[in-house]
Design an enzyme around this catalytic site. Structure first.
Site, PDB file in Angstrom:
ATOM      1  N   SER A  55      44.556  43.367  44.407  1.00  0.00           N
ATOM      2  CA  SER A  55      43.719  43.781  43.294  1.00  0.00           C
ATOM      3  C   SER A  55      42.988  45.104  43.521  1.00  0.00           C
ATOM      4  O   SER A  55      42.524  45.718  42.568  1.00  0.00           O
ATOM      5  CB  SER A  55      42.676  42.697  43.015  1.00  0.00           C
ATOM      6  OG  SER A  55      41.791  42.564  44.132  1.00  0.00           O
ATOM      7  N   SER A  77      44.492  41.332  48.852  1.00  0.00           N
ATOM      8  CA  SER A  77      44.142  42.476  47.997  1.00  0.00           C
ATOM      9  C   SER A  77      43.745  43.761  48.696  1.00  0.00           C
ATOM     10  O   SER A  77      43.494  44.757  48.027  1.00  0.00           O
ATOM     11  CB  SER A  77      43.019  42.088  47.041  1.00  0.00           C
ATOM     12  OG  SER A  77      43.539  41.337  45.991  1.00  0.00           O
ATOM     13  N   LYS A 100      35.241  50.097  45.545  1.00  0.00           N
ATOM     14  CA  LYS A 100      35.836  49.138  44.596  1.00  0.00           C
ATOM     15  C   LYS A 100      34.775  48.630  43.616  1.00  0.00           C
ATOM     16  O   LYS A 100      33.656  48.295  44.038  1.00  0.00           O
ATOM     17  CB  LYS A 100      36.473  47.972  45.364  1.00  0.00           C
ATOM     18  CG  LYS A 100      37.281  47.015  44.478  1.00  0.00           C
ATOM     19  CD  LYS A 100      37.959  45.904  45.298  1.00  0.00           C
ATOM     20  CE  LYS A 100      38.783  44.969  44.418  1.00  0.00           C
ATOM     21  NZ  LYS A 100      39.450  43.896  45.190  1.00  0.00           N
TER      22      LYS A 100
HETATM   23  N1  GLN Z   1      46.983  38.580  44.498  1.00  0.00           N
HETATM   24  C1  GLN Z   1      46.152  37.483  44.900  1.00  0.00           C
HETATM   25  C2  GLN Z   1      45.545  36.845  43.683  1.00  0.00           C
HETATM   26  O1  GLN Z   1      45.880  37.245  42.614  1.00  0.00           O
HETATM   27  C3  GLN Z   1      45.098  37.934  45.855  1.00  0.00           C
HETATM   28  C4  GLN Z   1      43.989  38.673  45.207  1.00  0.00           C
HETATM   29  C5  GLN Z   1      42.907  39.097  46.143  1.00  0.00           C
HETATM   30  O2  GLN Z   1      43.081  39.137  47.365  1.00  0.00           O
HETATM   31  N2  GLN Z   1      41.761  39.371  45.575  1.00  0.00           N
HETATM   32  O3  GLN Z   1      44.749  35.957  43.748  1.00  0.00           O
END
Ligand code: GLN
Length: 486
Positions: free
Chosen positions: A140, A164, A65
């Site tokens: 994400s 995410s 990532k």
């Molecule tokens: N979808 C969640 C957010 O937008 C979690 C994102 C994540 O775990 N990095 O904050």
């Protein structure tokens, strides 16, 4: 590779060929440099030829990532503000992948600074779900989930702040694990919300995920919140794969209305499956879980507004309007206006507001109190049960664009995953079938902090039983991409 059937260089080349064939459609990667990939693989082959004792993942390719720093590759966190930045050091996770002999194929696309659930907030490209290219791969860490589901990489890294890793794993039919907070190092992970951010593995099966987690976990003196205890025996647990005698709690608050019918149906079948495997299943109420989403959307933006202050146009990447006549403040304002996307700006504003004098107690302070209540709900539940389960996500992968202009709808994708981040415990998503729309559904299994092994043991049992039923992994049912057979 260990038996000499294939060299690491051949394995790397096969994955580079696959990326060349399908990534135009899938869009999982932001950066791939074949020469660097092959050099890493050849180095492993030489060490093996020299008779060196190598770990179980030596020579295995991995997609990384783009939120982890890498000295030999760009690191953007999906943001324009970091365009062109070359980190001066490797993240601890990166360094441990290298030490384990994993071959880093490249950096994967993500929502900007890991804020989002669809990867549509990337400043760079759209990533598509290999099961249906018109749909999102989750977020994400959507580049990582798509890479694994499209057979571009057998393993990938992700980070889970609110879901995410688990949410993208669920919607692409793969395994994704959020380890216990502090179980994997945040050093060199570009910070979103420091009290929640957790690196974790993506894989095509539970055992592979455990092997990867083991490779990069463990105490790191460079991260002050790193847990200074032995890593739970996750590989052994994944091999043990049994739930006989376990008490499994179904979270009442996450099993009512509001779930896509195909998701609810697969979840109900999996509950029955667990019973048939010898688990005792009970319903458990965690009343404060209902407030997890609003609490998260105060805590995470508050931490983000502080963390993202470091992008001041002076130290990293982009600098706009530095013509010698403008003040540092003007250059900073212009750079941040151009370098950050709309979701990141929304979070910075929300967080700054929630932390401001006069509002702090009502918003940030209150959210922290709710966080404590959620942790207590978990503590009470784990006095009665070994693991808790829920669907990972309320729906399957939604169409690209459908929620892009509706932040609330986007945030709801993490309804079931956020409580484990607020409490810091271990949780996994494992495939549990296809919904009526033909898209993957994920089962979430949660255990107390430091009981990552328990999560793996239960997940491997579910996986084994379901694969017997399906005659193989769920991913074998994914459609072929134009780039060729899986
Ligand atoms: N979808 C969640 C957010 O937008 C979690 C994102 C994540 O775990 N990095 O904050």
């Amino acid at each position: 590779m260990a038996s000499g059937e294939a060299s690491a260089a051949q394995v790397a080349q096969a994955h580079l060929d696959r990326i060349a064939a399908v990534d135009g459609e899938v869009g999982a990667f932001l950066h791939v440099d074949p020469e660097t990939v092959l050099a890493q693989a050849r180095a492993i082959d030489e060490r093996r030829a020299a008779g060196e004792e190598l770990g179980p993942l030596a020579g295995v390719p991995i997609a990384h990532k783009d939120v982890f720093t890498t000295t030999d590759m760009p690191t953007t966190a999906g943001s324009k503000i970091l365009e062109g930045w070359r980190p001066p050091y490797d993240a601890t996770v990166t360094a441990r992948l290298r030490a384990a002999g994993l071959v880093i194929l490249g950096k994967t696309n993500m929502d900007e600074f890991a804020m989002g659930s669809s990867t549509e907030n990337s400043a760079y490209r759209t990533t598509r779900n290999p099961w249906d290219l018109s749909r999102i791969p989750g977020g994400s860490s959507g580049g990582s989930s798509a890479a694994v589901a499209a057979f571009e990489a057998p393993l990938a890294t992700g980070t889970d702040t609110g879901g995410s890793i688990r949410q993208p794993a669920a919607v692409t039919g793969i395994v994704g694990m959020k380890p216990t907070y502090g179980g994997s190092s945040r050093y060199g992970l570009i910070a979103f919300a420091s009290s929640l951010d957790t690196p974790g593995p993506f894989a095509r099966n539970v055992l592979d995920a455990a092997l990867l987690q083991e490779a990069f976990s463990g105490h790191d003196p460079m991260d002050s919140t790193s847990v200074d205890q032995p890593v739970p025996a996750v590989v052994e647990a994944a091999r043990r794969a049994d739930v006989a005698g376990m008490t499994v709690g179904v979270v009442k608050e996450f099993s009512g209305d509001g779930y896509q019918p195909g998701v609810a149906a697969r979840f109900a079948e999996t509950v029955a499956l667990l019973e048939s495997l010898g688990a005792k299943v009970v319903e458990v109420s965690c009343p404060n879980f209902t407030y997890a989403l609003p609490a998260y959307y105060l805590i995470a933006p508050s931490e983000c507004s502080s963390n993202l202050a470091r992008f001041d146009a002076m130290r990293f990447g982009l600098r706009v309007g530095d013509d010698g006549a403008r003040s540092a403040e003007e250059v900073m304002a212009l750079t941040r206006a151009e370098g950050f996307g709309p979701e990141v700006k929304r979070r910075i504003m929300l967080g700054t507001y929630a932390l401001s004098s006069g509002y702090y107690d009502a918003y940030y302070g209150k959210a922290q109190q709710v966080r404590t209540l959620i942790t207590r709900d978990f503590d009470a539940a784990f006095e009665q049960v070994d693991v808790l389960i829920s669907p990972t996500t309320p729906t399957t992968a939604f169409p690209i664009g459908e929620r892009a202009d509706d932040p609330m709808a986007m945030y709801l994708a993490d309804l079931c995953t956020i409580p484990s981040n607020l409490a810091g415990n271990a949780a996994i998503s494992v495939p549990c079938g296809l919904s009526d729309d033909g898209l993957p559904v994920g089962l979430q299994i949660m255990a107390p902090a430091l009981a990552d092994d328990r999560v793996y043991r239960a997940a491997a049992a579910v996986e084994g039983a379901l694969e017997d039923r399906w005659g193989g992994p769920l991913l074998a049912q994914a459609p072929d991409l134009a780039g060729g057979a899986k």
